[in-house]
Motif scaffolding. Structure first.
Motif, PDB file in Angstrom:
ATOM      1  N   TRP A   1      26.735  51.959  63.394  1.00 48.89           N
ATOM      2  CA  TRP A   1      26.868  53.414  63.311  1.00 48.89           C
ATOM      3  C   TRP A   1      25.695  54.112  64.000  1.00 48.89           C
ATOM      4  CZ3 TRP A   1      30.245  56.966  62.876  1.00 48.89           C
ATOM      5  CH2 TRP A   1      29.898  58.264  62.525  1.00 48.89           C
ATOM      6  N   GLU A   2      24.492  53.600  63.804  1.00 45.02           N
ATOM      7  CA  GLU A   2      23.312  54.186  64.462  1.00 45.02           C
ATOM      8  C   GLU A   2      23.455  54.116  65.978  1.00 45.02           C
ATOM      9  OE1 GLU A   2      19.640  52.529  62.986  1.00 45.02           O
ATOM     10  OE2 GLU A   2      20.273  52.828  60.906  1.00 45.02           O
ATOM     11  N   ALA A   3      23.918  52.990  66.491  1.00 45.70           N
ATOM     12  CA  ALA A   3      24.104  52.844  67.934  1.00 45.70           C
ATOM     13  C   ALA A   3      25.147  53.830  68.447  1.00 45.70           C
ATOM     14  CB  ALA A   3      24.514  51.409  68.272  1.00 45.70           C
ATOM     15  N   ILE A   4      26.242  53.972  67.729  1.00 48.75           N
ATOM     16  CA  ILE A   4      27.307  54.894  68.130  1.00 48.75           C
ATOM     17  C   ILE A   4      26.783  56.326  68.142  1.00 48.75           C
ATOM     18  CG2 ILE A   4      29.526  55.868  67.410  1.00 48.75           C
ATOM     19  CD1 ILE A   4      30.188  53.000  66.351  1.00 48.75           C
ATOM     20  N   GLN A   5      25.997  56.680  67.144  1.00 54.35           N
ATOM     21  CA  GLN A   5      25.448  58.029  67.060  1.00 54.35           C
ATOM     22  C   GLN A   5      24.503  58.340  68.224  1.00 54.35           C
ATOM     23  OE1 GLN A   5      26.347  60.497  64.708  1.00 54.35           O
ATOM     24  NE2 GLN A   5      27.935  58.940  64.574  1.00 54.35           N
ATOM     25  N   LYS A   6      23.914  57.303  68.802  1.00 57.87           N
ATOM     26  CA  LYS A   6      23.038  57.468  69.965  1.00 57.87           C
ATOM     27  C   LYS A   6      23.823  57.485  71.268  1.00 57.87           C
ATOM     28  CE  LYS A   6      19.212  54.995  67.783  1.00 57.87           C
ATOM     29  NZ  LYS A   6      18.424  53.750  67.833  1.00 57.87           N
ATOM     30  N   GLY A   7      25.153  57.375  71.174  1.00 57.02           N
ATOM     31  CA  GLY A   7      25.988  57.377  72.370  1.00 57.02           C
ATOM     32  C   GLY A   7      26.162  56.008  72.999  1.00 57.02           C
ATOM     33  N   GLU A   8      25.716  54.979  72.313  1.00 55.32           N
ATOM     34  CA  GLU A   8      25.843  53.612  72.830  1.00 55.32           C
ATOM     35  C   GLU A   8      27.223  53.052  72.490  1.00 55.32           C
ATOM     36  OE1 GLU A   8      22.627  51.484  71.008  1.00 55.32           O
ATOM     37  OE2 GLU A   8      21.106  52.837  71.834  1.00 55.32           O
ATOM     38  N   ASP A   9      27.582  51.971  73.166  1.00 59.31           N
ATOM     39  CA  ASP A   9      28.831  51.281  72.850  1.00 59.31           C
ATOM     40  C   ASP A   9      28.747  50.717  71.437  1.00 59.31           C
ATOM     41  OD1 ASP A   9      29.912  51.778  75.347  1.00 59.31           O
ATOM     42  OD2 ASP A   9      29.260  49.850  76.173  1.00 59.31           O
ATOM     43  N   ASN A  10      29.893  50.581  70.805  1.00 62.44           N
ATOM     44  CA  ASN A  10      29.948  50.041  69.454  1.00 62.44           C
ATOM     45  C   ASN A  10      29.572  48.551  69.475  1.00 62.44           C
ATOM     46  OD1 ASN A  10      30.586  49.137  66.893  1.00 62.44           O
ATOM     47  ND2 ASN A  10      32.507  50.243  66.787  1.00 62.44           N
ATOM     48  N   PRO A  11      28.469  48.173  68.821  1.00 58.90           N
ATOM     49  CA  PRO A  11      28.023  46.784  68.838  1.00 58.90           C
ATOM     50  C   PRO A  11      28.532  45.957  67.657  1.00 58.90           C
ATOM     51  CG  PRO A  11      26.311  48.107  67.862  1.00 58.90           C
ATOM     52  CD  PRO A  11      27.451  49.048  68.236  1.00 58.90           C
ATOM     53  N   LEU A  12      29.489  46.475  66.905  1.00 61.96           N
ATOM     54  CA  LEU A  12      29.899  45.818  65.667  1.00 61.96           C
ATOM     55  C   LEU A  12      30.284  44.353  65.868  1.00 61.96           C
ATOM     56  CD1 LEU A  12      30.443  46.086  62.619  1.00 61.96           C
ATOM     57  CD2 LEU A  12      32.786  46.703  63.215  1.00 61.96           C
ATOM     58  N   THR A  13      31.169  44.093  66.805  1.00 63.35           N
ATOM     59  CA  THR A  13      31.614  42.711  67.026  1.00 63.35           C
ATOM     60  C   THR A  13      30.441  41.806  67.356  1.00 63.35           C
ATOM     61  OG1 THR A  13      33.769  43.481  67.796  1.00 63.35           O
ATOM     62  CG2 THR A  13      33.137  41.236  68.393  1.00 63.35           C
ATOM     63  N   ASN A  14      29.603  42.241  68.256  1.00 58.81           N
ATOM     64  CA  ASN A  14      28.448  41.439  68.656  1.00 58.81           C
ATOM     65  C   ASN A  14      27.504  41.204  67.475  1.00 58.81           C
ATOM     66  OD1 ASN A  14      26.936  40.053  70.699  1.00 58.81           O
ATOM     67  ND2 ASN A  14      25.499  41.770  70.671  1.00 58.81           N
ATOM     68  N   LEU A  15      27.265  42.232  66.684  1.00 63.10           N
ATOM     69  CA  LEU A  15      26.392  42.087  65.520  1.00 63.10           C
ATOM     70  C   LEU A  15      26.972  41.077  64.529  1.00 63.10           C
ATOM     71  CD1 LEU A  15      25.428  45.825  64.925  1.00 63.10           C
ATOM     72  CD2 LEU A  15      23.903  44.003  65.721  1.00 63.10           C
ATOM     73  N   LEU A  16      28.261  41.148  64.293  1.00 60.10           N
ATOM     74  CA  LEU A  16      28.894  40.193  63.384  1.00 60.10           C
ATOM     75  C   LEU A  16      28.794  38.768  63.908  1.00 60.10           C
ATOM     76  CD1 LEU A  16      32.104  42.188  62.439  1.00 60.10           C
ATOM     77  CD2 LEU A  16      30.254  41.568  60.883  1.00 60.10           C
ATOM     78  N   LEU A  17      29.072  38.609  65.205  1.00 62.40           N
ATOM     79  CA  LEU A  17      29.072  37.273  65.792  1.00 62.40           C
ATOM     80  C   LEU A  17      27.684  36.649  65.873  1.00 62.40           C
ATOM     81  CD1 LEU A  17      31.685  37.776  68.644  1.00 62.40           C
ATOM     82  CD2 LEU A  17      31.992  36.551  66.477  1.00 62.40           C
TER      83      LEU A  17
END
Length: 80
Positions: A25-41
């Protein structure tokens, strides 16, 4: 839920997912791509229980829509 079904600790996994979700969510709020999948993996707490294919399947919306497509098509036909 999938990781708990495979023997993971519900509270520990909930905390891990909460932390990962907040990072994404923090990354998305900064305008970055959603890193959720990468963070989980790359999270050992998750990957200790689930494999890459399982995580990707769980994140694929198509695996969760059930009969929604058929119901929508039926409704559209009735409306027409």
């Amino acid at each position: 839920m999938a990781a708990v079904k495979k023997g993971g600790n519900r509270q520990e996994l909930h905390e891990a997912l909460r932390e990962i979700a907040m990072q994404a969510w923090e990354a998305i709020q900064k305008g970055e791509d959603n890193p959720l999948t990468n963070l989980l993996l790359h999270d050992k707490r998750i990957m200790h229980i689930l494999n890459e294919k399982e995580v990707e399947t769980l994140l694929n919306p198509k695996t969760h829509i059930g009969l929604a497509k058929q119901f929508c098509e039926k409704l559209l036909k009735e409306i027409q």
